[in-house]
Scaffold this motif. Structure first.
Motif, PDB file in Angstrom:
ATOM      1  N   ALA A  29      -1.748   3.636   6.023  1.00 14.77           N
ATOM      2  CA  ALA A  29      -2.898   3.995   6.858  1.00 14.77           C
ATOM      3  C   ALA A  29      -3.881   4.771   6.001  1.00 14.77           C
ATOM      4  CB  ALA A  29      -2.459   4.823   8.060  1.00 14.77           C
ATOM      5  N   ARG A  30      -5.055   4.998   6.567  1.00 14.36           N
ATOM      6  CA  ARG A  30      -6.056   5.784   5.833  1.00 14.36           C
ATOM      7  C   ARG A  30      -5.846   7.274   6.020  1.00 14.36           C
ATOM      8  NH1 ARG A  30     -11.675   4.088   7.549  1.00 14.36           N
ATOM      9  NH2 ARG A  30     -12.233   5.604   5.943  1.00 14.36           N
ATOM     10  N   THR A  31      -5.101   7.650   7.069  1.00 16.21           N
ATOM     11  CA  THR A  31      -4.816   9.065   7.295  1.00 16.21           C
ATOM     12  C   THR A  31      -3.514   9.173   8.081  1.00 16.21           C
ATOM     13  OG1 THR A  31      -5.690  11.146   8.207  1.00 16.21           O
ATOM     14  CG2 THR A  31      -6.123   9.156   9.456  1.00 16.21           C
TER      15      THR A  31
ATOM     16  N   GLY B 292      -5.418   6.636   0.738  1.00 16.18           N
ATOM     17  CA  GLY B 292      -4.674   6.375   1.959  1.00 16.18           C
ATOM     18  C   GLY B 292      -3.307   7.013   1.886  1.00 16.18           C
ATOM     19  N   VAL B 293      -2.472   6.706   2.867  1.00 15.74           N
ATOM     20  CA  VAL B 293      -1.123   7.273   2.903  1.00 15.74           C
ATOM     21  C   VAL B 293      -0.108   6.153   3.116  1.00 15.74           C
ATOM     22  CG1 VAL B 293      -1.882   9.508   3.803  1.00 15.74           C
ATOM     23  CG2 VAL B 293      -1.227   7.694   5.394  1.00 15.74           C
ATOM     24  N   THR B 294       1.081   6.387   2.597  1.00 19.41           N
ATOM     25  CA  THR B 294       2.218   5.507   2.854  1.00 19.41           C
ATOM     26  C   THR B 294       3.319   6.341   3.480  1.00 19.41           C
ATOM     27  OG1 THR B 294       1.697   4.061   0.978  1.00 19.41           O
ATOM     28  CG2 THR B 294       3.950   3.969   1.856  1.00 19.41           C
ATOM     29  N   VAL B 295       3.775   5.910   4.636  1.00 13.91           N
ATOM     30  CA  VAL B 295       4.824   6.627   5.360  1.00 13.91           C
ATOM     31  C   VAL B 295       6.085   5.771   5.350  1.00 13.91           C
ATOM     32  CG1 VAL B 295       5.519   7.596   7.578  1.00 13.91           C
ATOM     33  CG2 VAL B 295       3.136   7.788   6.818  1.00 13.91           C
TER      34      VAL B 295
ATOM     35  N   THR C  66       1.937  -3.455   9.569  1.00 13.18           N
ATOM     36  CA  THR C  66       2.359  -2.306   8.758  1.00 13.18           C
ATOM     37  C   THR C  66       1.176  -1.465   8.300  1.00 13.18           C
ATOM     38  OG1 THR C  66       2.336  -3.639   6.725  1.00 13.18           O
ATOM     39  CG2 THR C  66       4.443  -3.473   7.931  1.00 13.18           C
ATOM     40  N   ASP C  67      -0.058  -1.936   8.578  1.00 12.59           N
ATOM     41  CA  ASP C  67      -1.229  -1.163   8.165  1.00 12.59           C
ATOM     42  C   ASP C  67      -2.004  -0.709   9.398  1.00 12.59           C
ATOM     43  OD1 ASP C  67      -1.866  -3.993   8.485  1.00 12.59           O
ATOM     44  OD2 ASP C  67      -3.919  -3.413   7.995  1.00 12.59           O
ATOM     45  N   PHE C  68      -2.444   0.549   9.342  1.00 10.41           N
ATOM     46  CA  PHE C  68      -3.104   1.170  10.491  1.00 10.41           C
ATOM     47  C   PHE C  68      -4.257   2.042   9.997  1.00 10.41           C
ATOM     48  CE2 PHE C  68       1.200   0.216  11.687  1.00 10.41           C
ATOM     49  CZ  PHE C  68       1.103  -0.251  12.986  1.00 10.41           C
TER      50      PHE C  68
END
Length: 438
Positions: free
Chosen positions: A254-256, A241-244, A8-10
């Protein structure tokens, strides 16, 4: 190509698997980054879609390429994809004195060339470097404010010439000479080498693999993790970072993130941290033409190899030849008319016969991009004043987000080439964000 795992993390999440998103994902993967590509549909391609109809390969969305389009031609060359040429008409049917009248190809070509040269006179002064549309930004203000109708009002044209040019060009603007910016048409004219042949050559060649085939080669080059059937409902930039979040409730971090959906879809996504004013304004309306539809028509009758153009406001704007069938012809049509009942065989046949009365409709296939849940519009087209006010801002990163779409490209905006260009730019911006601390 859906990779099943529980990550789930990128490093980066790309939202949208059209040409802009696939390009961005490939470039980030080539830099060794962990990339998730999320696509709302059950297929890759976005506003491109290769399928079959009447035993032929067809394109329900973006279809054509040309060597004057540097980014998509580079992709074709890179993957060794040959091109095929569509049929060229032997005659053209044009609206003249209130009726559809047939012209030999050379006669129509000469008259339309003279007319387009008059309409686009002086374009080279505004776009001396057409892939950099703001190179002469200080001289574009009044020019960028013009609609096509404003430009036509400046010229001394006959009624037939006005009918021809409005029917010819209004389709590209979404159906009305009042809607889109004349400067976008003029930039395409400059990109097409300032002549009719270059301007219309971009609708003559297709990848032999189909657009989807080319896209799959791009994906296979540096495969990201792909999740289809994953509409995104929220992209939250929380600074580090971001959460989608997807419609099903899945959450990825992810970080972006690269927002690579059509601009008409920005309004369907929640951005809790907000968007810059330029992006928010475009999100409210989008840049994709609102009622763009593409039809594939199996026609029978006493028909030769022809092309037909309707007047502005016609249910079908144009008919293009594609290929001969055993019992007729396969033709391509476009409609920007919201009143045309695309689900009615009788309504579609009547619309065809307004352009060519001898045509009998056997069958048809249609893609209504305006009613498509995940595009909500067709090809991108700038409104007046857009280029000189918000265009450059839309290309800039915002926090941990970058933006990619053919709608906001510098060069062939509204085309597949523009989508690839924008995806390359967004990947470069995202890579720079990944190389800095959040």
């Amino acid at each position: 190509m859906t990779v099943e795992n529980h990550r789930t993390d990128f490093d980066a999440i790309v939202v949208g698997a059209g040409f802009a998103g696939v390009t961005a994902a490939r470039e980030l993967r080539a830099r060794g980054r962990r990339v998730l590509l999320l696509e709302a549909r059950d297929r890759l391609g976005g506003r491109t879609w290769t399928d079959t109809f009447a035993g032929q390969q067809i394109e329900l969305g973006g279809a054509w390429v040309h060597w004057s389009q540097p980014h998509i031609w580079t992709e074709l060359t890179r993957y060794g994809v040959p091109v095929v040429e569509d049929a060229f008409p032997e005659r053209i049917v044009l609206p003249t004195e209130g009726e559809q009248r047939s012209y030999e190809l050379i006669d129509a070509y000469v008259r339309i060339t003279e007319l387009l040269n008059k309409v686009f006179e002086g374009t080279e002064l505004h776009f001396p470097r057409p892939h950099d549309p703001l190179h002469h930004a200080d001289q574009l203000g009044a020019f960028d404010a013009l609609s096509l109708q404003d430009r036509l009002d400046q010229l001394d044209l006959t009624p037939d010439e006005i009918t021809w040019i409005s029917g010819l060009l209004a389709t590209e603007l979404g159906g009305s000479t009042e809607r889109g910016a004349f400067s976008m048409l003029a930039q395409w004219w400059a990109l097409g080498m300032l002549n009719q042949r270059g301007y219309y050559s971009i609708v003559s060649l297709r990848p032999r693999t189909g657009m989807t085939g080319l896209l799959e080669k791009m994906v296979e080059d540096n495969p990201p993790e792909i999740r289809l059937d994953s509409p995104v409902t929220s992209i939250d930039d929380h600074g580090d970072g971001v959460t989608v979040t997807t419609r099903s409730g899945e959450r990825f971090t992810a970080r972006t993130a690269v927002v690579a959906v059509p601009t008409n879809m920005w309004r369907t996504i929640d951005f809790p941290a907000g968007l810059p004013n330029a992006h928010a304004a475009v999100a409210a309306t989008g840049l994709g033409v609102p009622h763009g539809s593409k039809l594939w028509l199996h026609l029978r009758g006493d028909l030769d190899n022809f092309m037909a153009q309707g007047p502005q406001g016609a249910p079908l704007s144009v008919l293009f030849p594609h290929s001969e069938l055993g019992d007729g012809r396969l033709m391509i049509a476009f409609s920007v008319d919201p009143e045309l009942d695309l689900g009615s065989f009788a309504a579609v046949e009547k619309a065809v016969q307004l352009l060519e009365p001898k045509a009998e409709l056997v069958d048809y296939r249609v893609q209504d991009w305006g009613r498509d849940e995940f595009s909500q519009g067709g090809w991108g087209n700038r409104p007046p004043r857009h280029l000189t006010t918000v265009h450059r801002e839309l290309q800039q990163p915002h926090g941990r987000l970058t933006f990619a779409s053919g709608d906001i490209a510098d060069g062939w905006a509204g085309c597949i080439d523009g989508a690839v260009e924008s995806g390359l730019k967004a990947a470069h911006q995202s890579a720079a964000l990944l190389n800095t601390r959040a």
